[in-house]
Design an enzyme around this catalytic site. Structure first.
Site, PDB file in Angstrom:
ATOM      1  N   LEU A  14       0.816  -1.217   0.000  1.00  0.00           N
ATOM      2  CA  LEU A  14       0.000   0.000   0.000  1.00  0.00           C
ATOM      3  C   LEU A  14       0.850   1.268   0.000  1.00  0.00           C
ATOM      4  O   LEU A  14       2.021   1.225   0.384  1.00  0.00           O
ATOM      5  CB  LEU A  14      -0.890   0.025   1.250  1.00  0.00           C
ATOM      6  CG  LEU A  14      -1.931  -1.082   1.399  1.00  0.00           C
ATOM      7  CD1 LEU A  14      -2.589  -0.998   2.776  1.00  0.00           C
ATOM      8  CD2 LEU A  14      -2.984  -0.975   0.294  1.00  0.00           C
ATOM      9  N   SER A  15       0.245   2.359  -0.382  1.00  0.00           N
ATOM     10  CA  SER A  15       0.904   3.656  -0.270  1.00  0.00           C
ATOM     11  C   SER A  15       1.181   3.903   1.218  1.00  0.00           C
ATOM     12  O   SER A  15       0.291   3.725   2.064  1.00  0.00           O
ATOM     13  CB  SER A  15      -0.039   4.746  -0.827  1.00  0.00           C
ATOM     14  OG  SER A  15       0.557   6.012  -0.689  1.00  0.00           O
ATOM     15  N   LYS A  19       7.638   1.170   1.074  1.00  0.00           N
ATOM     16  CA  LYS A  19       8.382   0.691  -0.104  1.00  0.00           C
ATOM     17  C   LYS A  19       9.550   1.616  -0.437  1.00  0.00           C
ATOM     18  O   LYS A  19      10.682   1.160  -0.623  1.00  0.00           O
ATOM     19  CB  LYS A  19       7.452   0.593  -1.345  1.00  0.00           C
ATOM     20  CG  LYS A  19       6.285  -0.365  -1.174  1.00  0.00           C
ATOM     21  CD  LYS A  19       5.421  -0.455  -2.431  1.00  0.00           C
ATOM     22  CE  LYS A  19       4.778   0.843  -2.874  1.00  0.00           C
ATOM     23  NZ  LYS A  19       3.831   1.418  -1.895  1.00  0.00           N
ATOM     24  N   THR A  20       9.278   2.893  -0.553  1.00  0.00           N
ATOM     25  CA  THR A  20      10.322   3.846  -0.943  1.00  0.00           C
ATOM     26  C   THR A  20      11.430   3.895   0.114  1.00  0.00           C
ATOM     27  O   THR A  20      12.625   3.832  -0.220  1.00  0.00           O
ATOM     28  CB  THR A  20       9.725   5.249  -1.166  1.00  0.00           C
ATOM     29  OG1 THR A  20       8.744   5.150  -2.213  1.00  0.00           O
ATOM     30  CG2 THR A  20      10.787   6.263  -1.561  1.00  0.00           C
ATOM     31  N   SER A  87       1.694  -1.671  -7.272  1.00  0.00           N
ATOM     32  CA  SER A  87       1.413  -2.871  -8.079  1.00  0.00           C
ATOM     33  C   SER A  87       0.331  -3.736  -7.431  1.00  0.00           C
ATOM     34  O   SER A  87       0.613  -4.846  -6.972  1.00  0.00           O
ATOM     35  CB  SER A  87       2.687  -3.675  -8.383  1.00  0.00           C
ATOM     36  OG  SER A  87       3.582  -3.764  -7.294  1.00  0.00           O
TER      37      SER A  87
HETATM   38  S1  ADX Z   1       0.352   1.694  -9.057  1.00  0.00           S
HETATM   39  O1  ADX Z   1      -0.956   1.255  -8.559  1.00  0.00           O
HETATM   40  O2  ADX Z   1       0.325   2.080 -10.472  1.00  0.00           O
HETATM   41  O3  ADX Z   1       1.412   0.693  -8.768  1.00  0.00           O
HETATM   42  P1  ADX Z   1       2.141   3.733  -8.084  1.00  0.00           P
HETATM   43  O4  ADX Z   1       2.978   3.054  -7.072  1.00  0.00           O
HETATM   44  O5  ADX Z   1       2.717   3.953  -9.440  1.00  0.00           O
HETATM   45  O6  ADX Z   1       0.710   2.988  -8.188  1.00  0.00           O
HETATM   46  O7  ADX Z   1       1.710   5.165  -7.537  1.00  0.00           O
HETATM   47  C1  ADX Z   1       1.181   5.250  -6.259  1.00  0.00           C
HETATM   48  C2  ADX Z   1       1.405   6.638  -5.649  1.00  0.00           C
HETATM   49  O8  ADX Z   1       0.576   7.581  -6.326  1.00  0.00           O
HETATM   50  C3  ADX Z   1       0.971   6.662  -4.191  1.00  0.00           C
HETATM   51  O9  ADX Z   1       2.056   6.445  -3.313  1.00  0.00           O
HETATM   52  C4  ADX Z   1       0.400   8.030  -4.018  1.00  0.00           C
HETATM   53  O10 ADX Z   1       1.405   8.937  -3.670  1.00  0.00           O
HETATM   54  C5  ADX Z   1      -0.086   8.428  -5.395  1.00  0.00           C
HETATM   55  N1  ADX Z   1      -1.539   8.297  -5.640  1.00  0.00           N
HETATM   56  C6  ADX Z   1      -2.316   9.283  -6.142  1.00  0.00           C
HETATM   57  N2  ADX Z   1      -3.570   8.842  -6.342  1.00  0.00           N
HETATM   58  C7  ADX Z   1      -3.610   7.540  -5.957  1.00  0.00           C
HETATM   59  C8  ADX Z   1      -4.628   6.546  -5.935  1.00  0.00           C
HETATM   60  N3  ADX Z   1      -5.860   6.793  -6.356  1.00  0.00           N
HETATM   61  N4  ADX Z   1      -4.309   5.299  -5.473  1.00  0.00           N
HETATM   62  C9  ADX Z   1      -3.054   5.048  -5.070  1.00  0.00           C
HETATM   63  N5  ADX Z   1      -2.049   5.946  -5.051  1.00  0.00           N
HETATM   64  C10 ADX Z   1      -2.301   7.202  -5.506  1.00  0.00           C
END
Ligand code: ADX
Length: 185
Positions: A14-15, A19-20, A87
């Site tokens: 999850l965000s 991870k970072t 992902s």
């Molecule tokens: S992924 O789903 O395509 O793998 P990715 O890791 O590139 O996502 O980007 C996620 C980052 O975008 C999050 O850490 C957050 O800062 C930002 N973000 C903005 N909108 C969303 C959303 N709707 N869902 C998840 N992350 C979001």
């Protein structure tokens, strides 16, 4: 490091799960050992390679396939790669695994939505709970946890340094990086 072995540490979670943060520590440690490691971080990739993509399933799948494509190119040429994107979809991660085979190492960076929302480093969860951000992973969009990741980082209990050390130990164990030489006195 001459004759490095290529691999991809594929972080998923999850965000705000960490991870970072963990990827930065592992990157630093590998670089200190002379590695040419490259990091593909979701936030950074979305500023260039995936600029303009949103968060629909289709756009996320495109983003992840691009990251997997670059990770494959690099890792098959001996460059270690760390990817750090949510992902969220199992099928697309499995596609990356299929492409990279043994070089693909799935790392589940695990923390609950509650804990990530409490951390709320970027203030996005608050907005997501209010409905100001749509399709937010874990709140209003799915996250499919990996059933069989090679490694799990339990970031609710482990400090980022501990998680990073666990990954380094795993890479040493698999002889993907040389074991650190004992310090000489
Ligand atoms: S992924 O789903 O395509 O793998 P990715 O890791 O590139 O996502 O980007 C996620 C980052 O975008 C999050 O850490 C957050 O800062 C930002 N973000 C903005 N909108 C969303 C959303 N709707 N869902 C998840 N992350 C979001």
């Amino acid at each position: 490091m001459a004759d490095e072995k290529g691999f991809t540490l594929w972080f998923t979670g999850l965000s705000g799960a960490g991870k970072t943060t963990i990827s930065e520590i592992v990157e630093r440690e590998l670089r200190a050992r002379g590695s040419k490691v490259e990091v593909l971080d979701g936030d950074v990739v979305r500023e260039n390679l995936s600029k303009g993509l949103g968060f629909s399933k289709e756009d996320r799948d495109t983003n992840i396939r691009r990251i997997a494509f670059v990770a494959d190119l690099l890792s098959r040429n001996g460059v270690p790669v760390i990817t750090a994107a949510i992902s969220p979809y199992r099928e697309i991660r499995d596609e990356a695994r299929e492409t990279m085979g043994d070089r693909f190492i799935e790392v589940f960076v695990k923390a609950s939505v509650e804990v990530c929302a409490e951390r709320d480093v970027k203030g996005l969860y608050e907005k997501a709970f209010k409905g100001e951000i749509k399709e937010f992973t874990g709140v209003s969009d799915p996250y499919e946890a990996p059933p069989n990741p090679e490694i799990v980082c339990h970031t609710e209990q482990e400090a980022p340094e501990e998680s990073a050390q666990k990954l380094i130990a795993y890479l040493e164990e698999r002889e993907l990086i040389p074991a650190r030489e004992a310090a000489t006195v």
